[in-house]
Write a protein that holds these residues in place. Structure first.
Motif, mmCIF file in Angstrom:
data_model
loop_
_atom_site.group_PDB
_atom_site.id
_atom_site.type_symbol
_atom_site.label_atom_id
_atom_site.label_comp_id
_atom_site.label_asym_id
_atom_site.label_seq_id
_atom_site.Cartn_x
_atom_site.Cartn_y
_atom_site.Cartn_z
ATOM 1 N N ASP A 153 0.820 -1.214 0.000
ATOM 2 C CA ASP A 153 0.000 0.000 0.000
ATOM 3 C C ASP A 153 0.852 1.262 0.000
ATOM 4 N N ALA A 154 2.041 1.173 0.584
ATOM 5 C CA ALA A 154 2.928 2.339 0.633
ATOM 6 C C ALA A 154 3.343 2.783 -0.768
ATOM 7 N N ILE A 155 3.198 1.896 -1.732
ATOM 8 C CA ILE A 155 3.513 2.235 -3.122
ATOM 9 C C ILE A 155 2.601 3.363 -3.602
ATOM 10 N N GLY A 156 1.345 3.351 -3.120
ATOM 11 C CA GLY A 156 0.436 4.443 -3.405
ATOM 12 C C GLY A 156 -0.484 4.234 -4.588
ATOM 13 N N ALA A 183 -2.871 1.521 -6.777
ATOM 14 C CA ALA A 183 -3.520 0.217 -6.606
ATOM 15 C C ALA A 183 -2.959 -0.837 -7.552
ATOM 16 N N LYS A 184 -2.759 -0.499 -8.810
ATOM 17 C CA LYS A 184 -2.217 -1.477 -9.760
ATOM 18 C C LYS A 184 -0.793 -1.870 -9.383
ATOM 19 N N ALA A 185 -0.003 -0.906 -8.972
ATOM 20 C CA ALA A 185 1.368 -1.212 -8.553
ATOM 21 C C ALA A 185 1.367 -2.080 -7.298
ATOM 22 N N ALA A 186 0.435 -1.833 -6.385
ATOM 23 C CA ALA A 186 0.334 -2.649 -5.170
ATOM 24 C C ALA A 186 -0.050 -4.085 -5.522
ATOM 25 N N LEU A 187 -0.998 -4.240 -6.445
ATOM 26 C CA LEU A 187 -1.389 -5.582 -6.881
ATOM 27 C C LEU A 187 -0.224 -6.296 -7.574
ATOM 28 N N THR A 188 0.519 -5.567 -8.374
ATOM 29 C CA THR A 188 1.679 -6.137 -9.055
ATOM 30 C C THR A 188 2.737 -6.550 -8.037
ATOM 31 N N ARG A 201 -8.098 -3.014 -3.361
ATOM 32 C CA ARG A 201 -7.243 -2.464 -4.420
ATOM 33 C C ARG A 201 -8.033 -2.370 -5.726
ATOM 34 N N PHE A 202 -8.826 -3.388 -6.036
ATOM 35 C CA PHE A 202 -9.639 -3.313 -7.258
ATOM 36 C C PHE A 202 -10.703 -2.219 -7.138
ATOM 37 N N ALA A 231 -19.027 -5.730 -6.062
ATOM 38 C CA ALA A 231 -19.153 -7.115 -6.520
ATOM 39 C C ALA A 231 -18.064 -7.459 -7.539
ATOM 40 N N ALA A 232 -17.787 -6.553 -8.444
ATOM 41 C CA ALA A 232 -16.750 -6.791 -9.458
ATOM 42 C C ALA A 232 -15.372 -6.835 -8.814
ATOM 43 N N ALA A 233 -15.128 -5.957 -7.847
ATOM 44 C CA ALA A 233 -13.840 -5.945 -7.153
ATOM 45 C C ALA A 233 -13.636 -7.252 -6.403
ATOM 46 N N SER A 234 -14.686 -7.740 -5.774
ATOM 47 C CA SER A 234 -14.609 -9.011 -5.040
ATOM 48 C C SER A 234 -14.348 -10.181 -5.997
#
Length: 180
Positions: A74-77, A79-84, A126-127, A135-138
Motif C-alpha cells: 500500500d505504501a507504493i500508493g 492500486a495497480k502497482a500494489a497488486l503487481t 485495491r480493485f 461485486a466486481a472488485a470481489s
C-alpha cells in the motif's frame, strides 16, 4: 539485558510457521519449535499449551505477516502497482513455494481461512481503488488469488516454478489492463 517477552513469542511463532510450512503442522512438535527458536521446551508451553494453540499461532502469525506485506504494498500508493507487488512477492518466494507451498496453503492446512479472507479483502479494496464496483472488485480479487495460489500449487506439485511464473506474468498483464 533480557529480551522482550513479545520477542520470544515472535520467535516461537516464526519457528512454528517455518516448521509447519516445511514439514506440516501435524509433524511440528513443541520440542521442534523450541529447537528452531533456540529456547527451552518449557518456554514454548507458556505461549502454546496445545497443538490447537500452535495452529492458531501459525495462522495468526501468517495473518500478521500478510498484513505487514499488504502495508508495504500500500505504501507504493498506486492500486495497480500494489497488486503487481503482491504478485511479484510470489515470485520472490518461488523456491520456497515450489518446495513447501505458500503461506496461505500452510494456513489452510492448519484449518484457518482468516488469512485467505484478509487477503481477499485487501485485494478487493485495491480493485475498488481502481474503480470497480464492490461485486466486481470481489470477483476480481477471487480470480487473482485463485490464479496465483493455483499456479503455486501446480508449481509445488511439479517441483518447477514455471507454472507460477507464467501465472504471475499473465495476472500482471491482466492487472495492468484492468479498468472499470
Amino acid at each position: 539485558m533480557p529480551r522482550n517477552p513479545s520477542d520470544k513469542r515472535e520467535r516461537l511463532t516464526a519457528a512454528a510457521i517455518r516448521l509447519a510450512r516445511t514439514q506440516g503442522l501435524d509433524a511440528t512438535t513443541i520440542a521442534a519449535i523450541a529447537a528452531e527458536a533456540g529456547v527451552p521446551s518449557g518456554s514454548v508451553y507458556y505461549y502454546f499449551k496445545t497443538k490447537d494453540d500452535v495452529a492458531a499461532g501459525v495462522a495468526q502469525g501468517i495473518a500478521d505477516a500478510l498484513a505487514a506485506q499488504a502495508a508495504e504494498h500500500d505504501a507504493i500508493g498506486d492500486a495497480k502497482a500494489a497488486l503487481t507487488a503482491f504478485l511479484e512477492s510470489y515470485l520472490e518466494e518461488s523456491t520456497t513455494i515450489v518446495e513447501f507451498g505458500t503461506v496461505l496453503s500452510t494456513a489452510a492446512r492448519a484449518g484457518y481461512s482468516g488469512p485467505h479472507e484478509a487477503t481477499l479483502e485487501w485485494l478487493a479494496e485495491r480493485f475498488s481503488d481502481i474503480g470497480f464496483a464492490e461485486a466486481a472488485a470481489s470477483a476480481r480479487a477471487q480470480h487473482l488469488l485463485a490464479g496465483v495460489e493455483g499456479g503455486s500449487a501446480v508449481a509445488s506439485a511439479l517441483g518447477d516454478a514455471t507454472p507460477l511464473q507464467r501465472e504471475v506474468a499473465q495476472l500482471t498483464r491482466w492487472v495492468a489492463n484492468a479498468s472499470a
